[in-house]
Design an enzyme around this catalytic site. Structure first.
Site, PDB file in Angstrom:
ATOM      1  N   LYS A 115      -3.856   9.613  14.420  1.00 34.28           N
ATOM      2  CA  LYS A 115      -2.496   9.608  14.949  1.00 34.28           C
ATOM      3  C   LYS A 115      -2.472  10.426  16.233  1.00 34.28           C
ATOM      4  O   LYS A 115      -3.333  11.280  16.456  1.00 34.28           O
ATOM      5  CB  LYS A 115      -1.539  10.222  13.927  1.00 34.28           C
ATOM      6  CG  LYS A 115      -1.306   9.305  12.725  1.00 34.28           C
ATOM      7  CD  LYS A 115      -0.131   9.745  11.912  1.00 34.28           C
ATOM      8  CE  LYS A 115       0.186   8.759  10.800  1.00 34.28           C
ATOM      9  NZ  LYS A 115       0.693   7.465  11.305  1.00 34.28           N
ATOM     10  N   GLU A 157      -3.448   5.266  16.764  1.00 35.41           N
ATOM     11  CA  GLU A 157      -1.993   5.203  16.898  1.00 35.41           C
ATOM     12  C   GLU A 157      -1.546   6.309  17.842  1.00 35.41           C
ATOM     13  O   GLU A 157      -2.169   7.371  17.894  1.00 35.41           O
ATOM     14  CB  GLU A 157      -1.318   5.446  15.547  1.00 35.41           C
ATOM     15  CG  GLU A 157      -1.673   4.447  14.467  1.00 35.41           C
ATOM     16  CD  GLU A 157      -0.992   4.794  13.147  1.00 35.41           C
ATOM     17  OE1 GLU A 157      -0.133   4.030  12.720  1.00 35.41           O
ATOM     18  OE2 GLU A 157      -1.324   5.846  12.566  1.00 35.41           O
ATOM     19  N   LYS A 176       0.854  -1.187   0.000  1.00 38.02           N
ATOM     20  CA  LYS A 176       0.000   0.000   0.000  1.00 38.02           C
ATOM     21  C   LYS A 176       0.891   1.239   0.000  1.00 38.02           C
ATOM     22  O   LYS A 176       2.031   1.134   0.456  1.00 38.02           O
ATOM     23  CB  LYS A 176      -0.943  -0.011   1.188  1.00 38.02           C
ATOM     24  CG  LYS A 176      -0.280   0.389   2.516  1.00 38.02           C
ATOM     25  CD  LYS A 176      -1.280   0.848   3.532  1.00 38.02           C
ATOM     26  CE  LYS A 176      -0.646   1.851   4.441  1.00 38.02           C
ATOM     27  NZ  LYS A 176      -1.337   2.242   5.605  1.00 38.02           N
ATOM     28  N   LYS A 213      -3.373 -10.408  10.454  1.00 37.58           N
ATOM     29  CA  LYS A 213      -3.364 -10.464  11.917  1.00 37.58           C
ATOM     30  C   LYS A 213      -4.193 -11.650  12.401  1.00 37.58           C
ATOM     31  O   LYS A 213      -5.260 -11.935  11.862  1.00 37.58           O
ATOM     32  CB  LYS A 213      -3.909  -9.156  12.507  1.00 37.58           C
ATOM     33  CG  LYS A 213      -2.931  -8.001  12.342  1.00 37.58           C
ATOM     34  CD  LYS A 213      -3.492  -6.748  12.953  1.00 37.58           C
ATOM     35  CE  LYS A 213      -2.533  -5.576  12.747  1.00 37.58           C
ATOM     36  NZ  LYS A 213      -1.347  -5.639  13.585  1.00 37.58           N
ATOM     37  N   ASP A 242      -4.867   6.876   3.991  1.00 38.85           N
ATOM     38  CA  ASP A 242      -3.813   6.023   4.541  1.00 38.85           C
ATOM     39  C   ASP A 242      -4.371   4.835   5.329  1.00 38.85           C
ATOM     40  O   ASP A 242      -3.781   3.767   5.328  1.00 38.85           O
ATOM     41  CB  ASP A 242      -2.904   6.878   5.450  1.00 38.85           C
ATOM     42  CG  ASP A 242      -1.656   6.125   5.878  1.00 38.85           C
ATOM     43  OD1 ASP A 242      -0.991   5.545   4.998  1.00 38.85           O
ATOM     44  OD2 ASP A 242      -1.340   6.109   7.089  1.00 38.85           O
ATOM     45  N   HIS A 244      -7.262  -0.524   5.539  1.00 37.58           N
ATOM     46  CA  HIS A 244      -7.406  -1.307   6.775  1.00 37.58           C
ATOM     47  C   HIS A 244      -8.827  -1.289   7.355  1.00 37.58           C
ATOM     48  O   HIS A 244      -9.407  -2.332   7.639  1.00 37.58           O
ATOM     49  CB  HIS A 244      -6.448  -0.798   7.856  1.00 37.58           C
ATOM     50  CG  HIS A 244      -5.020  -0.732   7.420  1.00 37.58           C
ATOM     51  ND1 HIS A 244      -4.424  -1.704   6.643  1.00 37.58           N
ATOM     52  CD2 HIS A 244      -4.063   0.188   7.641  1.00 37.58           C
ATOM     53  CE1 HIS A 244      -3.176  -1.376   6.429  1.00 37.58           C
ATOM     54  NE2 HIS A 244      -2.923  -0.235   7.015  1.00 37.58           N
TER      55      HIS A 244
HETATM   56  N1  LIG Z   1       7.703   1.837   6.065  1.00 40.42           N
HETATM   57  C1  LIG Z   1       6.544   1.322   6.381  1.00 40.42           C
HETATM   58  O1  LIG Z   1       6.284   0.934   7.515  1.00 40.42           O
HETATM   59  C2  LIG Z   1       5.477   1.153   5.329  1.00 40.42           C
HETATM   60  C3  LIG Z   1       4.259   0.550   5.688  1.00 40.42           C
HETATM   61  C4  LIG Z   1       3.300   0.342   4.707  1.00 40.42           C
HETATM   62  C5  LIG Z   1       3.537   0.759   3.414  1.00 40.42           C
HETATM   63  N2  LIG Z   1       4.719   1.382   3.110  1.00 40.42           N
HETATM   64  C6  LIG Z   1       4.916   1.792   1.718  1.00 40.42           C
HETATM   65  O2  LIG Z   1       5.957   1.000   1.165  1.00 40.42           O
HETATM   66  C7  LIG Z   1       6.720   1.784   0.253  1.00 40.42           C
HETATM   67  C8  LIG Z   1       8.172   1.792   0.720  1.00 40.42           C
HETATM   68  O3  LIG Z   1       8.204   2.400   1.986  1.00 40.42           O
HETATM   69  P1  LIG Z   1       9.542   2.609   2.828  1.00 40.42           P
HETATM   70  O4  LIG Z   1       9.129   3.203   4.107  1.00 40.42           O
HETATM   71  O5  LIG Z   1      10.374   1.375   2.839  1.00 40.42           O
HETATM   72  O6  LIG Z   1      10.272   3.746   1.951  1.00 40.42           O
HETATM   73  P2  LIG Z   1      11.811   4.106   1.937  1.00 40.42           P
HETATM   74  O7  LIG Z   1      12.472   3.811   3.228  1.00 40.42           O
HETATM   75  O8  LIG Z   1      11.911   5.476   1.366  1.00 40.42           O
HETATM   76  O9  LIG Z   1      12.398   3.078   0.865  1.00 40.42           O
HETATM   77  C9  LIG Z   1      12.180   3.198  -0.509  1.00 40.42           C
HETATM   78  C10 LIG Z   1      12.965   2.101  -1.187  1.00 40.42           C
HETATM   79  O10 LIG Z   1      12.794   2.226  -2.601  1.00 40.42           O
HETATM   80  C11 LIG Z   1      14.078   2.224  -3.226  1.00 40.42           C
HETATM   81  N3  LIG Z   1      14.005   2.985  -4.451  1.00 40.42           N
HETATM   82  C12 LIG Z   1      13.562   4.262  -4.606  1.00 40.42           C
HETATM   83  N4  LIG Z   1      13.647   4.624  -5.914  1.00 40.42           N
HETATM   84  C13 LIG Z   1      14.136   3.561  -6.571  1.00 40.42           C
HETATM   85  C14 LIG Z   1      14.465   3.310  -7.931  1.00 40.42           C
HETATM   86  N5  LIG Z   1      14.298   4.246  -8.887  1.00 40.42           N
HETATM   87  N6  LIG Z   1      14.962   2.098  -8.259  1.00 40.42           N
HETATM   88  C15 LIG Z   1      15.148   1.155  -7.315  1.00 40.42           C
HETATM   89  N7  LIG Z   1      14.858   1.318  -6.022  1.00 40.42           N
HETATM   90  C16 LIG Z   1      14.367   2.519  -5.650  1.00 40.42           C
HETATM   91  C17 LIG Z   1      14.972   2.852  -2.163  1.00 40.42           C
HETATM   92  O11 LIG Z   1      16.303   2.430  -2.266  1.00 40.42           O
HETATM   93  P3  LIG Z   1      17.513   3.277  -2.863  1.00 40.42           P
HETATM   94  O12 LIG Z   1      17.394   4.663  -2.343  1.00 40.42           O
HETATM   95  O13 LIG Z   1      18.707   2.523  -2.434  1.00 40.42           O
HETATM   96  O14 LIG Z   1      17.262   3.162  -4.302  1.00 40.42           O
HETATM   97  C18 LIG Z   1      14.448   2.180  -0.909  1.00 40.42           C
HETATM   98  O15 LIG Z   1      14.961   0.883  -0.807  1.00 40.42           O
HETATM   99  C19 LIG Z   1       6.079   3.177   0.247  1.00 40.42           C
HETATM  100  O16 LIG Z   1       5.158   3.280  -0.802  1.00 40.42           O
HETATM  101  C20 LIG Z   1       5.372   3.231   1.582  1.00 40.42           C
HETATM  102  O17 LIG Z   1       4.270   4.125   1.562  1.00 40.42           O
HETATM  103  C21 LIG Z   1       5.689   1.556   4.026  1.00 40.42           C
END
Ligand SMILES: NC(=O)c1ccc[n+]([C@@H]2O[C@H](COP(=O)([O-])OP(=O)(O)OC[C@H]3O[C@@H](n4cnc5c(N)ncnc54)[C@H](OP(=O)(O)O)[C@@H]3O)[C@@H](O)[C@H]2O)c1
Length: 493
Positions: A342, A218, A150, A184, A237, A242
């Site tokens: 939040k 949260e 998501k 869950k 979000d 959810h």
């Molecule tokens: N974090 C959470 O808890 C969570 C929960 C639910 C959903 N999400 C969703 O999941 C997604 C990722 O979230 P995140 O929190 O992990 O974000 P993040 O920490 O910013 O990570 C983004 C990832 O994408 C990679 N990336 C970005 N541009 C890229 C490209 N052009 N080619 C290849 N890799 C690329 C980045 O690596 P490099 O910079 O090394 O390329 C990094 O590994 C988002 O859409 C977020 O909304 C996250």
């Protein structure tokens, strides 16, 4: 009682966004737990893919660090960590450019017979480009699956565009749209409770149920995700995915079988039966808020605008409460109240099914108030189900009544740790079981209900009401229920 772990077929799991927060916090630690329980075949590999120019050793070092941070110390065994890390590999690839895809194809060339999972843990605007490149790199096999994180778009049109782009490469049965709430244990137990017991089904309707409340609260703020969150808000979000999924599981008709399409067909019918909230009903059916500085657990916390970096204004809602109606024979006249926010008073996710009050009390005034029965399905913090019943207060002193919980604490009953939702869902992907994942038409039906609320807000020229961090949201949320002579169940407050 001990947990049973059934091994999955050999697989290669490629995590796009492998260096990101989600991969490091949830996906890679989750797979470590499954590794420790012996569920992962020895030859199976986990390959991180991201732009960062890392070699395998540097990526493995990051994963090791993430395990130390996100796995409980008691579960970190040096030999197991080492054997888990031997599964890990890394490919540097910018998914919007040509470089790196050949290296990925080479890494996968020898294992075409295995299940192959591409987990897209990146921003959703990259889903389409990644799928196109995967198709062009010759890495797709009949046993390939793709997992979409998501948010699945920003509105109906963008969700539709993502579904089309991914659907141009993968068949629907290969696409796993993850909503970790469905993984869950308690959420699955809700289905067991409803469909493996005859007790509730005859009561599960407008005759016996007064209303349903769904709360996902949260205590955290926007953390490091301010830019994303400010463009999304609580409705997109949390509610679009959810909360609506939880509502579907409460409201759906019994599916003919516990199979992917039977379950998802029934959920879809619920989404399509939701009465649309529009300009006319917005004020009575929706409340939104934004937190201001306050305190949680005695600790001062900043307001939303400060967390955005000192912005002067933002109309993004960090809290939303809704009154939804499922317009069908089973539920006509039974409101489903939802709220999520939040910086709330406590971290709590629960569904409260409130039954009707008794028609007449035979007890005198001295017996005290007779509360309606409530079935409370708690997802977090402590997963379990409670049935609130009226009981006689023990001892002399006449007939004094009080509500007592019939407590079905899973932790106490089963004495086994529950796997994290991601762990379970990841293994379902590898097994090829999409029952707990969202189908394309479900996602789009959810957006179809959400979008007019967003439109009505933007037309209304109102702004989210302020609420103090550490509270249960703005007074409008209380008013939303008070208008119906009801109130939020705040057992945990
Ligand atoms: N974090 C959470 O808890 C969570 C929960 C639910 C959903 N999400 C969703 O999941 C997604 C990722 O979230 P995140 O929190 O992990 O974000 P993040 O920490 O910013 O990570 C983004 C990832 O994408 C990679 N990336 C970005 N541009 C890229 C490209 N052009 N080619 C290849 N890799 C690329 C980045 O690596 P490099 O910079 O090394 O390329 C990094 O590994 C988002 O859409 C977020 O909304 C996250």
């Amino acid at each position: 009682m001990s947990a049973q772990f059934i091994a999955v077929p050999a697989f290669d799991l490629i995590v796009f966004g492998g260096t990101g927060d989600l991969a490091m916090r949830k996906i890679l630690p989750g797979l470590y737990h499954r590794h420790c329980d012996g569920q992962l075949p020895p030859e199976s590999r986990i390959i991180g893919a991201a732009r960062s120019a890392l070699n395998r050793d540097a990526f493995v070092a990051r994963v090791r660090e993430a395990l130390t941070q996100f796995v409980a110390a008691a579960d970190l065994d040096a030999a197991r960590v080492d054997s888990y890390l031997r599964r890990i590999d890394y490919v540097a690839v910018d998914v919007t450019a040509d470089a790196g895809w050949e290296a990925l194809a080479e890494r996968l060339a020898e294992t075409a017979e295995r299940v192959r999972v591409f987990y897209l843990a990146t921003a959703p605007n990259l889903f389409g480009p990644i799928c196109q490149r995967l198709a062009g790199s010759g890495v797709l096999t009949p046993k390939t699956r793709v997992v979409l994180e998501k948010p699945l778009g920003h509105d109906l049109a963008s969700a539709h565009a993502i579904n089309d782009a991914v659907g141009a490469v993968f068949e629907e049965h290969q696409i796993f749209r993850i909503d970790h709430y469905l993984g869950k244990e308690t959420v699955q137990n809700l289905m067991a409770l409803r469909f493996a017991n005859s007790l509730f089904e005859s009561l599960w309707n407008r005759t016996a149920i007064d209303h349903v409340q769904i709360t996902v609260a949260e205590t955290i703020g926007v953390e490091g995700r301010a830019a994303y969150y400010d463009g999304a808000g609580a409705l997109r979000d949390m509610v679009q995915n959810h909360l609506l999924q939880l509502l579907c599981l409460v409201a759906m008709e019994p599916p003919a079988a516990f199979t992917a399409d039977a379950v998802r067909d029934e959920k879809l019918k619920v989404l399509r039966a939701l009465t649309q909230i529009s300009n006319g009903s917005l004020a009575s059916c929706a409340a939104r808020g934004q937190y201001q500085a306050g305190a949680i657990g005695g600790q001062p916390v900043p307001g939303y605008l400060e967390e955005l970096g000192g912005a002067n204004a933002s109309n993004t809602e960090t809290f939303v409460a809704l009154k939804a109606e499922v317009a069908n024979w089973r539920w006509a006249g039974v409101p489903f109240y939802m709220r999520t926010g939040k910086r709330m008073a406590s971290r709590l996710s629960e569904i409260v099914v409130q039954f009707k009050t008794i028609p007449h009390s035979i007890f005198g005034e001295g017996a005290g108030e007779i509360s309606p029965n409530r079935l409370i399905i708690r997802l977090q913090p402590d997963e379990g189900v409670k049935l609130m019943l009226m009981s006689k207060d023990p001892g002399p002193g006449g007939m004094r009544l009080k509500p007592v919980p019939l407590n079905l604490s899973f932790a106490e009953t089963f004495q086994v740790p529950f796997p994290d939702a991601y762990e379970r869902l990841l293994l379902d992907v590898i097994r090829g079981n999409p029952t707990l994942f969202m189908r394309k038409d479900e996602v789009e039906a959810a957006w179809t209900w959400i979008e007019p609320i967003l439109d009505a807000w933007s037309r209304s020229q109102t702004t989210p009401k302020a609420y103090t961090a550490g509270s249960w949201g703005p007074s409008d949320a209380q008013a939303l229920m008070a208008r119906d002579n009801r109130s939020w169940f705040e057992d945990a407050a």
